[in-house]
Design a protein around this motif. Structure first.
Motif, PDB file in Angstrom:
ATOM      1  N   LEU A 110     112.458 -92.516  10.374  1.00 12.49           N
ATOM      2  CA  LEU A 110     112.785 -91.363  11.208  1.00 12.49           C
ATOM      3  C   LEU A 110     113.466 -90.259  10.406  1.00 12.49           C
ATOM      4  CD1 LEU A 110     113.941 -93.215  14.432  1.00 12.49           C
ATOM      5  CD2 LEU A 110     111.899 -91.785  14.172  1.00 12.49           C
ATOM      6  N   MET A 111     114.364 -90.622   9.511  1.00  6.72           N
ATOM      7  CA  MET A 111     115.052 -89.603   8.708  1.00  6.72           C
ATOM      8  C   MET A 111     114.069 -88.833   7.832  1.00  6.72           C
ATOM      9  SD  MET A 111     118.083 -89.480   9.772  1.00  6.72           S
ATOM     10  CE  MET A 111     118.906 -88.494   8.543  1.00  6.72           C
ATOM     11  N   LYS A 112     113.082 -89.525   7.263  1.00  6.15           N
ATOM     12  CA  LYS A 112     112.056 -88.840   6.473  1.00  6.15           C
ATOM     13  C   LYS A 112     111.249 -87.889   7.356  1.00  6.15           C
ATOM     14  CE  LYS A 112     111.596 -92.428   2.995  1.00  6.15           C
ATOM     15  NZ  LYS A 112     110.810 -93.584   2.551  1.00  6.15           N
ATOM     16  N   GLN A 113     110.933 -88.342   8.549  1.00  6.22           N
ATOM     17  CA  GLN A 113     110.192 -87.500   9.495  1.00  6.22           C
ATOM     18  C   GLN A 113     111.012 -86.262   9.855  1.00  6.22           C
ATOM     19  OE1 GLN A 113     108.693 -89.756  12.808  1.00  6.22           O
ATOM     20  NE2 GLN A 113     108.488 -87.954  14.091  1.00  6.22           N
ATOM     21  N   PHE A 114     112.296 -86.451  10.149  1.00  9.01           N
ATOM     22  CA  PHE A 114     113.146 -85.314  10.513  1.00  9.01           C
ATOM     23  C   PHE A 114     113.345 -84.371   9.330  1.00  9.01           C
ATOM     24  CE2 PHE A 114     115.201 -88.476  13.621  1.00  9.01           C
ATOM     25  CZ  PHE A 114     114.227 -88.233  14.569  1.00  9.01           C
ATOM     26  N   ALA A 115     113.476 -84.926   8.128  1.00 11.28           N
ATOM     27  CA  ALA A 115     113.660 -84.091   6.940  1.00 11.28           C
ATOM     28  C   ALA A 115     112.449 -83.204   6.684  1.00 11.28           C
ATOM     29  CB  ALA A 115     113.936 -84.969   5.719  1.00 11.28           C
ATOM     30  N   ALA A 116     111.279 -83.674   7.099  1.00 13.65           N
ATOM     31  CA  ALA A 116     110.052 -82.909   6.879  1.00 13.65           C
ATOM     32  C   ALA A 116     109.880 -81.777   7.896  1.00 13.65           C
ATOM     33  CB  ALA A 116     108.845 -83.845   6.940  1.00 13.65           C
ATOM     34  N   GLU A 117     110.690 -81.756   8.942  1.00 17.08           N
ATOM     35  CA  GLU A 117     110.590 -80.695   9.941  1.00 17.08           C
ATOM     36  C   GLU A 117     111.015 -79.370   9.329  1.00 17.08           C
ATOM     37  OE1 GLU A 117     109.241 -81.018  12.850  1.00 17.08           O
ATOM     38  OE2 GLU A 117     109.130 -83.195  12.954  1.00 17.08           O
ATOM     39  N   ASP A 118     110.458 -78.307   9.862  1.00 18.40           N
ATOM     40  CA  ASP A 118     110.701 -76.974   9.315  1.00 18.40           C
ATOM     41  C   ASP A 118     111.900 -76.297   9.987  1.00 18.40           C
ATOM     42  OD1 ASP A 118     110.216 -74.728   7.740  1.00 18.40           O
ATOM     43  OD2 ASP A 118     108.841 -73.857   9.205  1.00 18.40           O
ATOM     44  N   ILE A 119     113.044 -76.987  10.001  1.00 19.37           N
ATOM     45  CA  ILE A 119     114.234 -76.418  10.647  1.00 19.37           C
ATOM     46  C   ILE A 119     115.428 -76.342   9.703  1.00 19.37           C
ATOM     47  CG2 ILE A 119     113.537 -77.211  12.940  1.00 19.37           C
ATOM     48  CD1 ILE A 119     115.680 -79.418  12.688  1.00 19.37           C
ATOM     49  N   TRP A 120     115.249 -76.771   8.469  1.00 17.54           N
ATOM     50  CA  TRP A 120     116.383 -76.913   7.557  1.00 17.54           C
ATOM     51  C   TRP A 120     116.509 -75.748   6.573  1.00 17.54           C
ATOM     52  CZ3 TRP A 120     119.059 -80.279   9.957  1.00 17.54           C
ATOM     53  CH2 TRP A 120     118.449 -81.320  10.626  1.00 17.54           C
ATOM     54  N   ALA A 121     116.128 -74.550   6.985  1.00 17.75           N
ATOM     55  CA  ALA A 121     116.208 -73.397   6.085  1.00 17.75           C
ATOM     56  C   ALA A 121     117.648 -72.927   5.890  1.00 17.75           C
ATOM     57  CB  ALA A 121     115.352 -72.248   6.619  1.00 17.75           C
ATOM     58  N   ASP A 122     118.424 -72.903   6.981  1.00 17.60           N
ATOM     59  CA  ASP A 122     119.800 -72.387   6.906  1.00 17.60           C
ATOM     60  C   ASP A 122     120.799 -73.409   6.392  1.00 17.60           C
ATOM     61  OD1 ASP A 122     119.033 -69.889   7.837  1.00 17.60           O
ATOM     62  OD2 ASP A 122     119.324 -70.465   9.929  1.00 17.60           O
ATOM     63  N   VAL A 123     120.570 -74.678   6.726  1.00 20.04           N
ATOM     64  CA  VAL A 123     121.465 -75.757   6.305  1.00 20.04           C
ATOM     65  C   VAL A 123     120.643 -76.999   6.003  1.00 20.04           C
ATOM     66  CG1 VAL A 123     123.530 -74.985   7.562  1.00 20.04           C
ATOM     67  CG2 VAL A 123     121.888 -76.469   8.710  1.00 20.04           C
ATOM     68  N   SER A 124     121.169 -77.825   5.107  1.00 14.90           N
ATOM     69  CA  SER A 124     120.531 -79.111   4.823  1.00 14.90           C
ATOM     70  C   SER A 124     120.876 -80.096   5.936  1.00 14.90           C
ATOM     71  CB  SER A 124     121.026 -79.657   3.481  1.00 14.90           C
ATOM     72  OG  SER A 124     122.392 -80.049   3.590  1.00 14.90           O
ATOM     73  N   MET A 125     120.200 -81.236   5.944  1.00 17.74           N
ATOM     74  CA  MET A 125     120.522 -82.258   6.947  1.00 17.74           C
ATOM     75  C   MET A 125     121.964 -82.719   6.820  1.00 17.74           C
ATOM     76  SD  MET A 125     117.053 -84.558   7.203  1.00 17.74           S
ATOM     77  CE  MET A 125     117.645 -85.573   8.553  1.00 17.74           C
ATOM     78  N   ARG A 126     122.445 -82.862   5.595  1.00 22.37           N
ATOM     79  CA  ARG A 126     123.839 -83.301   5.399  1.00 22.37           C
ATOM     80  C   ARG A 126     124.823 -82.237   5.872  1.00 22.37           C
ATOM     81  NH1 ARG A 126     123.939 -86.921  -0.101  1.00 22.37           N
ATOM     82  NH2 ARG A 126     122.568 -88.500   0.759  1.00 22.37           N
ATOM     83  N   GLU A 127     124.516 -80.980   5.584  1.00 24.59           N
ATOM     84  CA  GLU A 127     125.376 -79.904   6.069  1.00 24.59           C
ATOM     85  C   GLU A 127     125.378 -79.879   7.598  1.00 24.59           C
ATOM     86  OE1 GLU A 127     124.958 -76.682   2.415  1.00 24.59           O
ATOM     87  OE2 GLU A 127     123.416 -76.763   3.967  1.00 24.59           O
ATOM     88  N   TYR A 128     124.196 -80.052   8.184  1.00 26.25           N
ATOM     89  CA  TYR A 128     124.110 -80.086   9.643  1.00 26.25           C
ATOM     90  C   TYR A 128     124.937 -81.239  10.208  1.00 26.25           C
ATOM     91  CZ  TYR A 128     122.614 -80.673  14.370  1.00 26.25           C
ATOM     92  OH  TYR A 128     122.639 -80.829  15.723  1.00 26.25           O
TER      93      TYR A 128
END
Length: 159
Positions: free
Chosen positions: A22-40
């Protein structure tokens, strides 16, 4: 290995595999332009708090080492997404909270991420399985159990 021990290890491996998938799937989504997953993750954790958190409190809720979290907080502070304030209970301590800009970024990314999470989870699990998964995960995390009302909107803590 005993049958119960083997079952426990198989369950653990399945849990980790599901998380990684699931994390790989979420990381591939096009929503992480402003912040990384860790920052989020840091922004999300701060958004859930009723009051600013100390770094040590924040560290209990994110999957980062303390030094990595300190560097990440520094970067988010420099970008104006997090602010530091004196801890009223300890003059030497510092508490962290979201700025208005940080809250706006968290909400924008959070709305998109919540849709992605819901889509991924409901694609594989029915409502009863989702409730069972939540119950099991809360139990493993040492959190109180919850019950969902008939309208599926309110959760009541079960003592």
């Amino acid at each position: 290995m005993t049958g119960q021990s083997q079952r426990a290890n198989d369950a653990w491996e399945a849990l980790l595999t599901a998380h990684a998938t699931l994390m790989k799937q979420f990381a591939a989504e096009d929503i992480w332009a402003d912040v990384s997953m860790r920052e989020y993750d840091v922004l999300y954790t701060l958004s859930k708090g009723a009051e600013p958190l100390r770094l040590s409190e924040l560290n209990r809720h994110v999957l980062l080492s303390q030094p990595a979290l300190s560097r990440l907080v520094d970067r988010l502070t420099e970008r104006g997404l997090i602010e530091r304030c004196a801890d009223p209970a300890d003059g030497r301590g510092v508490r962290l909270s979201l700025t208005e800009a940080g809250r706006a970024v968290q909400r924008e990314v959070g709305r998109q991420h919540a849709r992605d999470v819901a889509r991924a989870m409901t694609a594989e699990l029915n409502p009863a399985e989702l409730a069972q998964l939540e119950t099991l995960c809360r139990k493993l995390a040492g959190l109180p159990a919850v019950a969902t009302t008939a309208d599926d909107t309110t959760k009541v803590l079960i003592p």
